[in-house]
Scaffold this motif. Sequence first.
Motif, PDB file in Angstrom:
ATOM      1  N   LEU A  74      30.086  38.248  39.078  1.00 56.08           N
ATOM      2  CA  LEU A  74      30.959  39.144  39.845  1.00 56.08           C
ATOM      3  C   LEU A  74      31.536  40.263  38.982  1.00 56.08           C
ATOM      4  O   LEU A  74      31.607  41.410  39.427  1.00 56.08           O
ATOM      5  CB  LEU A  74      32.093  38.343  40.490  1.00 56.08           C
ATOM      6  CG  LEU A  74      31.717  37.493  41.709  1.00 56.08           C
ATOM      7  CD1 LEU A  74      32.848  36.536  42.061  1.00 56.08           C
ATOM      8  CD2 LEU A  74      31.381  38.377  42.907  1.00 56.08           C
ATOM      9  N   ILE A  88      38.475  36.275  44.402  1.00 54.29           N
ATOM     10  CA  ILE A  88      37.367  35.816  45.235  1.00 54.29           C
ATOM     11  C   ILE A  88      37.141  34.319  45.043  1.00 54.29           C
ATOM     12  O   ILE A  88      36.993  33.570  46.010  1.00 54.29           O
ATOM     13  CB  ILE A  88      36.085  36.610  44.913  1.00 54.29           C
ATOM     14  CG1 ILE A  88      36.256  38.071  45.364  1.00 54.29           C
ATOM     15  CG2 ILE A  88      34.862  35.984  45.572  1.00 54.29           C
ATOM     16  CD1 ILE A  88      35.135  38.992  44.930  1.00 54.29           C
ATOM     17  N   SER A  91      39.595  31.637  46.666  1.00 53.17           N
ATOM     18  CA  SER A  91      39.472  31.288  48.080  1.00 53.17           C
ATOM     19  C   SER A  91      39.017  29.852  48.267  1.00 53.17           C
ATOM     20  O   SER A  91      39.223  29.253  49.314  1.00 53.17           O
ATOM     21  CB  SER A  91      38.473  32.223  48.770  1.00 53.17           C
ATOM     22  OG  SER A  91      37.153  31.994  48.283  1.00 53.17           O
ATOM     23  N   PRO A  94      33.356  29.409  47.290  1.00 57.15           N
ATOM     24  CA  PRO A  94      32.313  30.191  46.611  1.00 57.15           C
ATOM     25  C   PRO A  94      30.961  30.122  47.304  1.00 57.15           C
ATOM     26  O   PRO A  94      30.184  31.075  47.250  1.00 57.15           O
ATOM     27  CB  PRO A  94      32.264  29.581  45.207  1.00 57.15           C
ATOM     28  CG  PRO A  94      32.911  28.245  45.339  1.00 57.15           C
ATOM     29  CD  PRO A  94      33.928  28.382  46.414  1.00 57.15           C
ATOM     30  N   GLN A  96      30.502  30.081  50.518  1.00 60.25           N
ATOM     31  CA  GLN A  96      30.567  31.064  51.597  1.00 60.25           C
ATOM     32  C   GLN A  96      30.432  32.481  51.055  1.00 60.25           C
ATOM     33  O   GLN A  96      29.837  33.346  51.696  1.00 60.25           O
ATOM     34  CB  GLN A  96      31.878  30.921  52.368  1.00 60.25           C
ATOM     35  CG  GLN A  96      31.958  29.660  53.209  1.00 60.25           C
ATOM     36  CD  GLN A  96      33.250  29.575  53.995  1.00 60.25           C
ATOM     37  OE1 GLN A  96      33.818  30.595  54.370  1.00 60.25           O
ATOM     38  NE2 GLN A  96      33.722  28.365  54.242  1.00 60.25           N
ATOM     39  N   VAL A  97      30.979  32.718  49.863  1.00 59.17           N
ATOM     40  CA  VAL A  97      30.838  34.038  49.223  1.00 59.17           C
ATOM     41  C   VAL A  97      29.364  34.313  48.947  1.00 59.17           C
ATOM     42  O   VAL A  97      28.851  35.401  49.244  1.00 59.17           O
ATOM     43  CB  VAL A  97      31.655  34.105  47.914  1.00 59.17           C
ATOM     44  CG1 VAL A  97      31.360  35.409  47.180  1.00 59.17           C
ATOM     45  CG2 VAL A  97      33.142  33.987  48.207  1.00 59.17           C
ATOM     46  N   LEU A 109      33.287  40.021  52.839  1.00 57.29           N
ATOM     47  CA  LEU A 109      33.625  40.391  51.459  1.00 57.29           C
ATOM     48  C   LEU A 109      34.813  41.345  51.388  1.00 57.29           C
ATOM     49  O   LEU A 109      35.606  41.290  50.440  1.00 57.29           O
ATOM     50  CB  LEU A 109      32.405  41.021  50.774  1.00 57.29           C
ATOM     51  CG  LEU A 109      31.197  40.090  50.582  1.00 57.29           C
ATOM     52  CD1 LEU A 109      30.003  40.868  50.046  1.00 57.29           C
ATOM     53  CD2 LEU A 109      31.538  38.924  49.652  1.00 57.29           C
ATOM     54  N   PHE A 112      38.709  40.295  50.816  1.00 63.20           N
ATOM     55  CA  PHE A 112      39.332  39.984  49.529  1.00 63.20           C
ATOM     56  C   PHE A 112      40.093  41.200  49.011  1.00 63.20           C
ATOM     57  O   PHE A 112      39.670  42.342  49.235  1.00 63.20           O
ATOM     58  CB  PHE A 112      38.271  39.558  48.507  1.00 63.20           C
ATOM     59  CG  PHE A 112      37.595  38.270  48.846  1.00 63.20           C
ATOM     60  CD1 PHE A 112      38.232  37.055  48.625  1.00 63.20           C
ATOM     61  CD2 PHE A 112      36.323  38.250  49.397  1.00 63.20           C
ATOM     62  CE1 PHE A 112      37.620  35.857  48.949  1.00 63.20           C
ATOM     63  CE2 PHE A 112      35.698  37.065  49.719  1.00 63.20           C
ATOM     64  CZ  PHE A 112      36.345  35.861  49.498  1.00 63.20           C
ATOM     65  N   ALA A 120      31.934  46.122  48.395  1.00 63.76           N
ATOM     66  CA  ALA A 120      31.199  45.037  49.054  1.00 63.76           C
ATOM     67  C   ALA A 120      29.703  45.328  49.045  1.00 63.76           C
ATOM     68  O   ALA A 120      28.884  44.434  48.767  1.00 63.76           O
ATOM     69  CB  ALA A 120      31.698  44.865  50.485  1.00 63.76           C
ATOM     70  N   LEU A 196      41.352  35.243  55.195  1.00 66.40           N
ATOM     71  CA  LEU A 196      39.921  35.543  55.280  1.00 66.40           C
ATOM     72  C   LEU A 196      39.387  35.475  56.701  1.00 66.40           C
ATOM     73  O   LEU A 196      38.248  35.812  56.951  1.00 66.40           O
ATOM     74  CB  LEU A 196      39.128  34.562  54.389  1.00 66.40           C
ATOM     75  CG  LEU A 196      39.359  34.708  52.891  1.00 66.40           C
ATOM     76  CD1 LEU A 196      38.639  33.630  52.121  1.00 66.40           C
ATOM     77  CD2 LEU A 196      38.935  36.087  52.402  1.00 66.40           C
TER      78      LEU A 196
END
Length: 197
Positions: A74, A88, A91, A94, A96-97, A109, A112, A120, A196
Amino acid sequence: MIDYITGKLKYIHTDHIVLECNMIGYKINCPNPFVYQQRIGDIETIFTYQHVREDILALYGFENIDERDLFMKLIQVSGIGPKGALAILASGVPIQVAQAIETEDEKFLTRFPGVGKKTARQIILDLKGKLENWTSAEVDIPHPPDIPQEGIDDAVEALVALGYGQKEIKKILPKLESEKQLSTDQYIKKALQLLLN
C-alpha cells in the motif's frame, strides 16, 4: 531492516504500542493497538517495517507477515503514506480491501480517510493481481478475546489518530453509544464498520 521484535508488551496508546526488549522500549505504530489491550505484560512478537525519511525514523508493527506485506504494498502506491496504509489495515477487513482492489471497487476504497477517487484508482492500477495471499486463501488474523469495558473515548481518539474527521465521527457516535459493554477494540471495529458502510 528490523524484521521482527520479540519482547514484553509494556503499554498501548491510541496509535502505537511500546514493546520492551533488552531494556529498550520500542515505540511501534500499529493499525489498531487496542487488539493488544488484554496482552499487556505478555511476551509478543511483532513483525515490523522501519520507515526512514530525512525528518523521521519510525517503526510500524503487525501481528503477522501477510498484514505487513499488504502494508508495504500500500505505501508503494502514489498518494498512500504509512498513516493512510495503517488506516486501511485498521478496518480489520484486509481481505475485503484486497477483494475491492481485484473487483475495482473504487467506492469501497474511497471510504478510507485520505483516499479520494484518484488515489483509489491508483491503488487498483498498482496492486490489482498482486495480492495473492489475500485473495487465493483465507488468512487467519488471530485476535484475543475481549473483556467488556467502557472504551468509547479511547476509540474516538484512535479514529482521530487514523485520520477520520470529527464530523464523520459525530455521525456514528450515537450508534456507538447505543452499544453496551464493548471493549475499546470492539468499539473501534464497530466504528470502522459504520464508517465503511
